[in-house]
Design an enzyme around this catalytic site. Structure first.
Site, mmCIF file in Angstrom:
data_model
loop_
_atom_site.group_PDB
_atom_site.id
_atom_site.type_symbol
_atom_site.label_atom_id
_atom_site.label_comp_id
_atom_site.label_asym_id
_atom_site.label_seq_id
_atom_site.Cartn_x
_atom_site.Cartn_y
_atom_site.Cartn_z
ATOM 1 N N ASN A 1 -7.336 2.661 -9.831
ATOM 2 C CA ASN A 1 -6.269 3.627 -10.105
ATOM 3 C C ASN A 1 -6.778 5.035 -10.354
ATOM 4 O OD1 ASN A 1 -3.951 1.708 -10.195
ATOM 5 N ND2 ASN A 1 -5.211 0.815 -11.800
ATOM 6 N N SER B 1 -46.871 15.935 22.642
ATOM 7 C CA SER B 1 -46.226 16.500 21.448
ATOM 8 C C SER B 1 -45.463 17.766 21.794
ATOM 9 C CB SER B 1 -47.279 16.840 20.400
ATOM 10 O OG SER B 1 -47.830 15.644 19.917
ATOM 11 N N TYR C 1 -2.589 -6.610 -2.728
ATOM 12 C CA TYR C 1 -2.451 -5.167 -2.964
ATOM 13 C C TYR C 1 -3.544 -4.423 -2.200
ATOM 14 C CZ TYR C 1 0.388 -6.149 -7.196
ATOM 15 O OH TYR C 1 1.336 -6.562 -8.089
ATOM 16 N N GLY C 2 -3.167 -3.295 -1.606
ATOM 17 C CA GLY C 2 -4.150 -2.470 -0.898
ATOM 18 C C GLY C 2 -5.183 -1.834 -1.812
ATOM 19 N N ARG D 1 -28.446 7.011 14.110
ATOM 20 C CA ARG D 1 -27.026 7.361 14.156
ATOM 21 C C ARG D 1 -26.278 6.435 15.113
ATOM 22 N NH1 ARG D 1 -26.891 13.300 15.746
ATOM 23 N NH2 ARG D 1 -24.652 12.846 15.768
ATOM 24 N N ALA E 1 0.830 -1.211 0.000
ATOM 25 C CA ALA E 1 0.000 0.000 0.000
ATOM 26 C C ALA E 1 0.859 1.254 0.000
ATOM 27 C CB ALA E 1 -0.925 -0.011 1.214
ATOM 28 N N GLY F 1 2.114 2.744 -2.872
ATOM 29 C CA GLY F 1 2.038 3.493 -4.132
ATOM 30 C C GLY F 1 1.316 4.823 -3.967
ATOM 31 N N ARG G 1 -3.130 8.999 -10.377
ATOM 32 C CA ARG G 1 -4.321 9.179 -11.213
ATOM 33 C C ARG G 1 -5.604 9.404 -10.414
ATOM 34 N NH1 ARG G 1 -4.102 4.060 -14.516
ATOM 35 N NH2 ARG G 1 -6.176 4.691 -15.192
HETATM 36 C C1 UD1 Z 1 1.663 -5.025 -11.002
HETATM 37 C C2 UD1 Z 1 2.376 -6.268 -11.506
HETATM 38 C C3 UD1 Z 1 1.682 -6.737 -12.785
HETATM 39 C C4 UD1 Z 1 0.229 -6.991 -12.527
HETATM 40 C C5 UD1 Z 1 -0.423 -5.755 -11.933
HETATM 41 C C6 UD1 Z 1 -1.836 -6.072 -11.478
HETATM 42 C C7 UD1 Z 1 4.718 -6.093 -10.839
HETATM 43 C C8 UD1 Z 1 6.082 -5.755 -11.282
HETATM 44 N N1 UD1 Z 1 3.756 -5.973 -11.738
HETATM 45 O O1 UD1 Z 1 1.872 -4.010 -11.969
HETATM 46 O O2 UD1 Z 1 2.298 -7.941 -13.257
HETATM 47 O O3 UD1 Z 1 -0.421 -7.360 -13.731
HETATM 48 O O4 UD1 Z 1 0.293 -5.294 -10.782
HETATM 49 O O5 UD1 Z 1 -2.473 -4.910 -11.059
HETATM 50 O O6 UD1 Z 1 4.527 -6.515 -9.704
HETATM 51 N N2 UD1 Z 1 3.588 -0.869 -4.594
HETATM 52 C C9 UD1 Z 1 4.303 -0.587 -3.448
HETATM 53 N N3 UD1 Z 1 5.593 -0.208 -3.537
HETATM 54 C C10 UD1 Z 1 6.232 -0.120 -4.740
HETATM 55 C C11 UD1 Z 1 5.510 -0.400 -5.908
HETATM 56 C C12 UD1 Z 1 4.200 -0.779 -5.818
HETATM 57 O O7 UD1 Z 1 3.752 -0.673 -2.342
HETATM 58 O O8 UD1 Z 1 7.422 0.230 -4.730
HETATM 59 C C13 UD1 Z 1 2.191 -1.276 -4.497
HETATM 60 C C14 UD1 Z 1 1.241 -0.287 -5.139
HETATM 61 O O9 UD1 Z 1 0.777 0.635 -4.179
HETATM 62 C C15 UD1 Z 1 0.135 -1.189 -5.635
HETATM 63 C C16 UD1 Z 1 0.821 -2.489 -5.922
HETATM 64 O O10 UD1 Z 1 2.030 -2.476 -5.208
HETATM 65 O O11 UD1 Z 1 -0.831 -1.429 -4.623
HETATM 66 C C17 UD1 Z 1 1.081 -2.697 -7.405
HETATM 67 O O12 UD1 Z 1 1.925 -1.693 -7.868
HETATM 68 P P1 UD1 Z 1 1.703 -1.003 -9.283
HETATM 69 O O13 UD1 Z 1 2.761 0.002 -9.468
HETATM 70 O O14 UD1 Z 1 0.301 -0.576 -9.436
HETATM 71 O O15 UD1 Z 1 2.011 -2.247 -10.235
HETATM 72 P P2 UD1 Z 1 1.579 -2.432 -11.732
HETATM 73 O O16 UD1 Z 1 2.508 -1.691 -12.581
HETATM 74 O O17 UD1 Z 1 0.141 -2.172 -11.893
HETATM 75 CA CA CA Z 2 -1.582 -1.055 -10.672
#
Ligand code: UD1
Ligand code: CA
Length: 451
Positions: free
Chosen positions: A226, A387, A103-104, A315, A9, A11, A15
């Site tokens: 994304n 009331s 992935y987060g 609530r 998590a 990244g 976008r």
């Molecule tokens: C990655 C996969 C790809 C797959 C795709 C699916 C790799 C090299 N590629 O590509 O094969 O089809 O996901 O969605 O693994 N993240 C970190 N630290 C980093 C880089 C990424 O925590 O240094 C996290 C991002 O926040 C994200 C996830 O890892 O949650 C995937 O990273 P992202 O850069 O989106 O990978 P993709 O290029 O989409």
């Molecule tokens: Ca991605």
């Protein structure tokens, strides 16, 4: 086999065009990250490590607020998915079971799918979750050799021929912890992005004589978010799934497409939910409840046989016992309403206890806030609140007591007593007619002056 999860998590999510870290954007009232943590939780893991980077403090806090057993590993620079997983190594010190990487920003991976991956580990050292993509776009491609996975090639690095492969990498990977970290140590960054690719561990594993395989799932499960557009698609998908589940569980939804659920909404069998109802986080509704149109429920519990709405708002802390009636334009907050009580119109009940079969008339208000502090109101069993009674808290109305309409009640009322707290009525015979004549004459004079 004990299991641990590493949730990536770190990244940025450029976008999303947002100040909020991507994984904190919500689906069904919970951050995407919480959905990923929940997917992990269902596997009864020994550890969950969340790797944070961009907006790390807020992301870590959100993870811990939801699940205090989570470990946070910081990734200072985002050098790629393999580098991200490597940051979890110290948090997994001494752990000897399997690790699954999630992935987060991929919130919908299903329990059954993770179970299939765990089973597939019996046949392969490394198991990858793949999916047949309608439009493979820029996903990594799974290069298969029969039942064996040869390697994963990233889109940027793929040949024309490899790009024609439609079986794609979801990013979810399972392997034994020692094996995983051993492979990650060997990953380099000599590729089109200059990143440490987690996907490279497959080729490395094969080179070391280990086996790799793929489990597949529906594309919808691996949906990544994304952009805001994808976030709205994910929300729609989540809602569609929850509506279908509710119907399956024996809940009547008269207009399913207009009912919105939260990630943790619970609704019992044979309940009816009318159109345009919104469930915020933390709402649970037992069996045989009717939630009428345009109601909003959050952090509340509604017991069997109760009717809520139309246009009601429950609530956080609203606790309704059996057979309670909450009607239109009624708001209940941090209050317990006992069996059979009726609060039918235009009423605010906050920080209160309402006894069994009490009846609160239209326009009753618990004046619970003095501008600084909140105070409690207690309304006894079978009490009848006239009331438009203002109950100035702290105040207590005894069992079987009554208040006169329009009363402002500032002192406790003992059981069985009638309290009236309003100005005495004065009636002046004929005065209204005289007043009307006087006013009409004034108006006529004004109009003449204007002509
Ligand atoms: C990655 C996969 C790809 C797959 C795709 C699916 C790799 C090299 N590629 O590509 O094969 O089809 O996901 O969605 O693994 N993240 C970190 N630290 C980093 C880089 C990424 O925590 O240094 C996290 C991002 O926040 C994200 C996830 O890892 O949650 C995937 O990273 P992202 O850069 O989106 O990978 P993709 O290029 O989409
Ligand atoms: Ca991605």
């Amino acid at each position: 086999m004990s299991i641990a999860f590493v949730i990536l998590a770190a990244g940025q999510g450029t976008r999303m065009n947002s100040d909020l870290p991507k994984v904190l954007h919500q689906i069904g009232g919970a951050p995407m990250l919480v959905h990923a943590i929940r997917a992990a939780e269902f596997q009864d893991p020994s550890r969950i490590v969340v790797v944070t980077g961009h907006g790390g403090e807020a992301v870590g806090k959100a993870a811990l607020d939801y699940q205090p057993m989570v470990d946070i590993a910081e990734q200072g620079e985002q050098l790629g998915t393999a580098h991200a997983v490597a940051q979890a190594r110290s948090a997994l010190e001494g752990f000897e079971g399997d690790v699954i990487v999630l992935y987060g920003d991929t919130p919908f991976v299903q329990t059954e799918t993770l179970e299939k991956m765990r089973e597939a580990r019996a046949a392969h050292d490394v198991v990858v979750l793949g999916f047949e993509a309608a439009d493979p776009g820029r996903y990594g491609r799974l290069v298969m050799d029969g039942k064996n996975l040869e390697r994963i090639v990233e889109f940027k690095d793929a040949t024309e021929e490899e790009r024609r492969i439609t079986l794609c990498n979801s990013g979810v990977i399972a392997a034994n912890a020692q094996v995983l970290f051993g492979l990650i140590d060997a990953v380099g960054n000599d590729n089109a992005s200059g990143e440490y690719y987690l996907t490279d561990i497959i080729g490395l594993a094969r080179g070391r004589g280990l086996s790799a395989g793929a489990v597949t799932c529906d594309e919808a499960e691996t949906l990544g978010v994304n952009s805001r557009a994808e976030l709205s698609t994910a929300e729609a998908l989540f809602q569609a799934r929850r509506r279908a589940e509710a119907l399956e569980d024996g809940v009547t939804l008269i207009a399913p497409d207009t009912v919105h659920f939260a990630f943790d909404t619970v609704i019992g069998r044979d309940s009816v939910v009318e159109p345009n109802v919104v469930f915020g986080p933390g709402a649970s509704v037992e069996s045989g409840v009717t939630v009428r149109a345009f109601s909003h429920l959050e952090g509340c519990h509604v017991s069997r046989g109760s009717v809520v709405g139309p246009y009601a708002r429950l609530r956080p802390g609203a606790e309704l016992a059996e057979d309670v009636k909450i009607g239109n334009f009624v708001e209940i907050k941090a209050s317990r309403v006992d069996r059979g009580a009726k609060i039918n119109h235009l009423t605010y009940v906050g920080d209160a206890e309402v006894g069994e079969e009490a009846n609160l008339g239209a326009g009753t208000v618990t004046c619970n806030y003095d501008g600084v502090m909140k105070h409690q109101t207690r309304i006894g069993a079978r009490a009848f609140i006239g009331s438009s009674t203002m109950l100035v808290a702290p105040v207590s109305i005894g069992d079987d007591a009554m208040t006169g309409s329009g009363s402002v009640i500032t002192q406790d009322v003992e059981p069985g007593a009638l309290a009236i707290g309003r100005a005495k009525q004065v009636t002046k015979p004929g005065l209204a007619r005289k007043l009307f004549e006087m006013l009409k004459a004034q108006k006529a004079k004004k109009q003449q002056g204007a002509e």
